[in-house]
Design an enzyme around this catalytic site. Structure first.
Site, PDB file in Angstrom:
ATOM      1  N   ARG A  48       1.527  -2.866  -6.532  1.00  0.00           N
ATOM      2  CA  ARG A  48       1.375  -4.025  -5.774  1.00  0.00           C
ATOM      3  C   ARG A  48       2.045  -4.059  -4.493  1.00  0.00           C
ATOM      4  O   ARG A  48       2.351  -2.936  -3.592  1.00  0.00           O
ATOM      5  CB  ARG A  48       2.494  -5.745  -5.875  1.00  0.00           C
ATOM      6  CG  ARG A  48       3.772  -5.236  -7.543  1.00  0.00           C
ATOM      7  CD  ARG A  48       4.689  -4.309  -6.113  1.00  0.00           C
ATOM      8  NE  ARG A  48       5.783  -5.557  -5.263  1.00  0.00           N
ATOM      9  CZ  ARG A  48       5.974  -4.778  -4.014  1.00  0.00           C
ATOM     10  NH1 ARG A  48       5.895  -3.501  -4.157  1.00  0.00           N
ATOM     11  NH2 ARG A  48       5.902  -5.562  -3.118  1.00  0.00           N
ATOM     12  N   ALA A  50       0.419  -5.402  -0.233  1.00  0.00           N
ATOM     13  CA  ALA A  50      -0.409  -5.330   0.204  1.00  0.00           C
ATOM     14  C   ALA A  50      -1.017  -3.925   0.669  1.00  0.00           C
ATOM     15  O   ALA A  50      -2.549  -3.722   0.311  1.00  0.00           O
ATOM     16  CB  ALA A  50      -0.610  -6.092   1.458  1.00  0.00           C
ATOM     17  N   ARG A  89      -7.035  -9.606  -6.893  1.00  0.00           N
ATOM     18  CA  ARG A  89      -6.356 -10.251  -6.368  1.00  0.00           C
ATOM     19  C   ARG A  89      -6.766 -10.956  -5.598  1.00  0.00           C
ATOM     20  O   ARG A  89      -6.876 -10.088  -4.734  1.00  0.00           O
ATOM     21  CB  ARG A  89      -4.443  -9.860  -6.502  1.00  0.00           C
ATOM     22  CG  ARG A  89      -3.832  -9.315  -7.232  1.00  0.00           C
ATOM     23  CD  ARG A  89      -2.559  -8.592  -7.057  1.00  0.00           C
ATOM     24  NE  ARG A  89      -1.527  -9.797  -6.774  1.00  0.00           N
ATOM     25  CZ  ARG A  89      -0.323  -9.731  -6.479  1.00  0.00           C
ATOM     26  NH1 ARG A  89       0.248  -8.236  -6.220  1.00  0.00           N
ATOM     27  NH2 ARG A  89       0.379 -10.667  -6.701  1.00  0.00           N
ATOM     28  N   ASP A 237       0.449 -10.735   4.155  1.00  0.00           N
ATOM     29  CA  ASP A 237      -0.296 -10.185   3.206  1.00  0.00           C
ATOM     30  C   ASP A 237      -1.847 -10.673   3.384  1.00  0.00           C
ATOM     31  O   ASP A 237      -2.343  -9.740   3.580  1.00  0.00           O
ATOM     32  CB  ASP A 237      -0.782 -11.627   1.676  1.00  0.00           C
ATOM     33  CG  ASP A 237       0.402 -10.262   0.578  1.00  0.00           C
ATOM     34  OD1 ASP A 237       1.871 -10.874   0.802  1.00  0.00           O
ATOM     35  OD2 ASP A 237       1.008  -9.660   0.406  1.00  0.00           O
ATOM     36  N   ASN A 247       2.301 -15.064   2.840  1.00  0.00           N
ATOM     37  CA  ASN A 247       3.702 -13.729   1.911  1.00  0.00           C
ATOM     38  C   ASN A 247       4.282 -14.942   1.296  1.00  0.00           C
ATOM     39  O   ASN A 247       3.679 -15.357   0.669  1.00  0.00           O
ATOM     40  CB  ASN A 247       4.562 -13.098   3.647  1.00  0.00           C
ATOM     41  CG  ASN A 247       4.895 -11.858   2.713  1.00  0.00           C
ATOM     42  OD1 ASN A 247       4.950 -11.381   2.849  1.00  0.00           O
ATOM     43  ND2 ASN A 247       6.385 -12.514   2.929  1.00  0.00           N
TER      44      ASN A 247
END
Ligand code: MRU
Length: 342
Positions: A48, A50, A89, A237, A247
């Protein structure tokens, strides 16, 4: 040194992914040999952050191109893989940015020669990984200049080497300042429900030898109001054209608190996290995750049976709460107008 923690390793024929669900106590690498494996590790958050999911998806494209060698319609297979990977995602733009770049710049032979496409995409994913590493190092050097002796820096989530291909962003800036000899300390939020702060950032801080305290998310106001914080820095992100940014959930309340207490509040992200196709944060899709992540802790139900939960994984902070955005091209300060061209 935190650089020794790595999130992803390309073997030449597979992507090895450090299983962040098992950290900090177990170090297990998952082997991805297909693009669907990569989709799964991103969706389930084994990896995980970004920039890390962007690089992982690029390697997913490389795997897809190799799998395509044994199908009837290789080009369609690669294009379907791209769509699938981008859906893993929704919030971090790095994911679709990396996949789109693979198609636009990384596969000139796509549709003509499947063998060459596979070689091109493997090489291109490596270039994106290297770019991420270089950008984060440059960004961290700019970010480090924000910190001085005596600073106590509050941060949320995990934005270090584990969240990127290497070095990190907000954490990278803190780490770089520490390596340069600045006498700083950190206050890290545990970051419920995934506990990126408690499990991952604490591990990176321990590894780097940076003095810190871990606090629960609800303690942010207390530590700010008691003079225990001098600056706040967080990751991002997706950053919109006007500087609004998404974020980890909890970031927005930190920005409001920082404003109230007169504390500088910075976001740090490479340009791969910018989305100039959107005007403001209103257009950012916030990922909603399973309510079980809130209702349970470490796999054990903690909420009364019958309780329902709400689990947005990110929030959006308006640009007017930002003191600056740290990037590999320098620190941008308000007003964020046409700033992508500066
Ligand atoms: O849900 P996550 O753990 O992928 O969220 C990560 C964050 O919100 C980070 O702050 C962001 O991706 C920047 S990582 C350098």
């Amino acid at each position: 040194m935190s650089e020794e923690l790595r999130s992803l390793l390309w073997t030449g024929s597979s992507l090895r992914v450090l299983d962040q669900l098992r950290l900090p106590f177990e170090t297990e690498w998952l082997e991805c040999t297909s693009y669907r494996d990569v989709y799964r590790v991103i969706k389930n958050m084994n990896t995980r952050g970004a920039p890390a999911i962007g690089v992982a998806a690029a390697y997913g494209m490389a795997l897809a191109a190799r799998e395509a060698l044994s199908v009837a319609e290789p080009e369609q297979f690669v294009r379907d893989a791209a769509t699938h990977l981008k859906n893993a995602r929704p919030t971090a733009v790095n994911l679709s940015w990396a996949v789109d770049r693979c198609l636009a710049d990384g596969a000139p032979s796509l549709g003509r020669d499947a063998r060459s496409t596979a070689d091109e995409l493997a090489a291109f994913a490596g270039r994106l990984a290297q770019e991420d590493e270089d950008q984060n190092l440059a960004l961290s050097r700019y970010g480090a200049r924000l910190f001085e002796d005596g600073d106590s820096i509050l941060t949320i989530c995990n934005t270090g080497a584990l969240a990127t291909y290497r070095y990190g962003t907000a954490f990278g800036s803190i780490n770089e300042a520490f390596k340069q000899g600045r006498k700083i300390q950190v206050i890290a939020l545990e970051t419920r429900p995934y506990l990126q702060g408690a499990r991952l950032t604490a591990l990176e801080l321990v590894t780097a030898g940076i003095p810190f305290h871990l606090v629960t998310d609800g303690m942010a106001g207390f530590v700010m109001s008691h003079g225990m914080v001098t600056k706040v820095i967080v990751g991002a992100d997706r950053i919109a054209s006007n500087g609004d940014f998404a974020n980890k959930i909890g970031t927005y309340q930190l920005a409001v608190l920082a404003k109230y207490h007169g504390l500088p509040f910075y976001a740090a992200a490479p340009f791969s996290s910018f989305d100039f196709s959107i005007a403001s944060g209103l257009e950012i899709a916030v990922e909603q995750r399973d309510e079980d992540e809130v209702l349970s802790f470490a796999g054990k139900r903690i909420a009364a049976l019958g309780a329902r939960a709400y689990n947005p994984s990110f929030d959006v902070t308006p640009n007017e709460l930002l003191s600056g955005i740290v990037t590999e091209r320098g620190v941008f300060t308000p007003p964020f107008v046409s700033w992508e061209k500066r």
